[in-house]
Design an enzyme around this catalytic site. Structure first.
Site, PDB file in Angstrom:
ATOM      1  N   ALA A   1     -15.174  22.885   3.707  1.00  0.00           N
ATOM      2  CA  ALA A   1     -15.274  21.574   4.367  1.00  0.00           C
ATOM      3  C   ALA A   1     -13.986  20.757   4.321  1.00  0.00           C
ATOM      4  O   ALA A   1     -13.996  19.589   4.726  1.00  0.00           O
ATOM      5  CB  ALA A   1     -16.437  20.752   3.814  1.00  0.00           C
ATOM      6  N   ALA A   2     -12.885  21.351   3.867  1.00  0.00           N
ATOM      7  CA  ALA A   2     -11.623  20.593   3.884  1.00  0.00           C
ATOM      8  C   ALA A   2     -11.239  20.263   5.332  1.00  0.00           C
ATOM      9  O   ALA A   2     -10.783  19.152   5.626  1.00  0.00           O
ATOM     10  CB  ALA A   2     -10.516  21.400   3.211  1.00  0.00           C
ATOM     11  N   GLY A   3     -11.448  21.221   6.232  1.00  0.00           N
ATOM     12  CA  GLY A   3     -11.158  20.960   7.646  1.00  0.00           C
ATOM     13  C   GLY A   3     -12.084  19.892   8.210  1.00  0.00           C
ATOM     14  O   GLY A   3     -11.664  19.043   9.004  1.00  0.00           O
ATOM     15  N   ASP A   4     -13.342  19.907   7.789  1.00  0.00           N
ATOM     16  CA  ASP A   4     -14.288  18.878   8.251  1.00  0.00           C
ATOM     17  C   ASP A   4     -13.866  17.505   7.746  1.00  0.00           C
ATOM     18  O   ASP A   4     -13.960  16.503   8.462  1.00  0.00           O
ATOM     19  CB  ASP A   4     -15.702  19.191   7.738  1.00  0.00           C
ATOM     20  CG  ASP A   4     -16.232  20.502   8.289  1.00  0.00           C
ATOM     21  OD1 ASP A   4     -15.816  20.890   9.393  1.00  0.00           O
ATOM     22  OD2 ASP A   4     -17.050  21.137   7.603  1.00  0.00           O
TER      23      ASP A   4
END
Ligand code: RIB
Length: 312
Positions: A244-247
Site C-alpha cells: 500500500a505504499a503506492g496507494d
C-alpha cells in the site's frame, strides 16, 4: 473533495523470510488480516490528510465487508455510497510479505468485479469541477475508463493507478481522460513493452495521459508530460512492509491537490506519506495522518534531506 472509485478488500497477509519456490513449503514468521483494496486504501490516505473523501465501490454481505466498512468509517472516509452485493463476497487479497518488506499480491475480486452501471451513476451524482478522482484497476477496466471519461467531462482531475496492469486493455488514446497516470516502474515497463523507463513514460504519454508519474520505490519518482519533475528522490526509511505504499502515495497526492498545494509540494507530501507507510506493517493501518507527514517533512527539512520549492 476527493472521490476514490474502486476496490475494497480484506487482506490476508502472511509474513515470511522469503517467498517459497515452486513446490516448496516454508514456515511463516506471522500473519494478520487487515482491511485493504487499492480503492479503499487510497481513500483512507486522502482522508487521513484531512481531505473530504468519498469512496464508491462494492462489498459483499459478509463479515469481511462489515469489518472493512467499519474501519473505513473510523478513518473518516464517507462510505455512504458503497453498495452491498447480495450474492458476491467481499474482495480478498492474499499477500506474501518477505523479510525486506517486499510483497507479492494475488487479488480475488469478489464484489469488486461487479462494480458497474450503478456505481457510475453514483459517481455521476458526485462529480463537479474541482473534484479529484482516484482510479485503480481492480474493478472492470471498461468501468474505469467510463468513470475517467465522465469525470473529465465534468472538470474533475483524474488520477489513474494502472494496477494490476494485466487488467488494462491498451488501445490508442486509452489514457485520454487521465491527468496523472501513476504506474510503478514494473507496471510502466510492462504496459509500454520496454525496459527503458524514459521510453516507457513516452509511450504512456503517447497513449493520451497528460502527465506520467513513475514510482520507483526507494529510487524516488519522476514526472513527465504537462508537469515535469525529472528526479524526486525518495526519503530513506527502514522497510518493514511495502504493501500500500503506492496507494499512500496516490491518496496523499490527491489530498494535497484537493487542499491546494502546488504540484511539487504535493509530490513531496506523497513521497513522505509513502515512506512512512513502508515503515509499518499492513495497508490502511500503516498510513500516516497529516500531523505525521508534516512532522516527517519538517524533520527532513532540518537534516537537509528535503528542500521544498514551496512552503509545506
Ligand atoms: O496496493 C495494495 C493493495 O493491493 C492491498 O491492500 C490489496 O488489497 C490489493 O488490493
Amino acid at each position: 473533495m476527493v472521490i476514490s472509485f474502486g476496490s475494497i478488500n480484506m487482506d490476508l497477509v502472511v509474513r515470511c523470510d522469503r517467498a517459497p519456490d515452486q513446490g516448496e513449503t516454508i514456515v511463516s514468521t506471522g500473519w494478520l488480516t487487515n482491511p485493504g483494496g487499492k480503492g479503499a486504501n487510497q481513500a483512507v490516505q486522502a482522508a487521513r490528510l484531512r481531505a473530504e473523501t468519498v469512496l464508491v465501490g462494492r462489498v459483499g454481505s459478509d463479515a469481511f465487508g462489515r469489518d472493512v466498512m467499519n474501519g473505513l468509517s473510523a478513518y473518516g472516509v464517507d462510505v455512504g455510497r458503497v453498495m452491498v452485493d447480495p450474492v458476491l463476497p467481499t474482495g480478498v487479497a492474499c499477500i506474501l510479505v518477505e523479510r525486506g518488506g517486499e510483497n507479492r499480491i494475488v487479488v480475488v475480486p469478489g464484489a469488486n468485479g461487479a462494480v458497474g452501471a450503478a456505481e457510475l451513476k453514483t459517481l455521476d451524482s458526485l462529480l463537479q469541477p474541482g473534484v479529484v478522482l482516484l482510479l485503480q484497476c481492480e474493478i472492470p477496466f471498461g468501468i474505469v475508463r467510463e468513470a475517467a471519461r465522465v469525470a473529465h467531462l465534468r472538470g474533475a482531475t483524474v488520477i489513474l493507478d494502472p494496477s494490476p496492469w494485466g487488467s488494462l486493455i491498451l488501445t490508442p488514446g486509452v489514457f485520454a481522460d487521465v491527468d496523472y497516470l501513476m504506474p510503478n516502474e514494473g507496471e510502466a515497463r510492462a504496459l509500454a513493452g520496454t525496459t527503458d523507463l524514459n521510453k516507457a513514460a513516452a509511450v504512456l504519454l503517447g497513449l493520451g495521459a497528460r502527465t506520467v508519474v513513475v514510482k520507483r520505490g526507494e529510487k524516488g519518482v519522476f514526472a513527465v508530460g504537462a508537469f515535469e519533475s525529472p528526479d524526486v528522490p525518495a526519503f530513506s526509511v527502514p522497510s518493514v512492509d511495502t504493501t500500500a505504499a503506492g496507494d499512500s502515495f496516490q491518496g496523499a497526492f490527491a489530498a494535497s491537490l484537493d487542499l491546494g498545494f502546488d504540484l511539487d509540494t504535493a509530490l513531496c507530501r506523497a513521497m513522505a506519506a509513502g515512506a512512512l507507510t513502508v515503515t509499518r506493517p499492513g495497508a490502511q493501518q500503516s498510513m500516516p495522518d497529516e500531523a505525521e507527514v508534516t512532522e516527517f517533512l519538517e524533520a527532513r527539512l532540518r537534516t537537509g534531506e528535503y528542500s521544498p520549492k514551496q512552503q509545506i
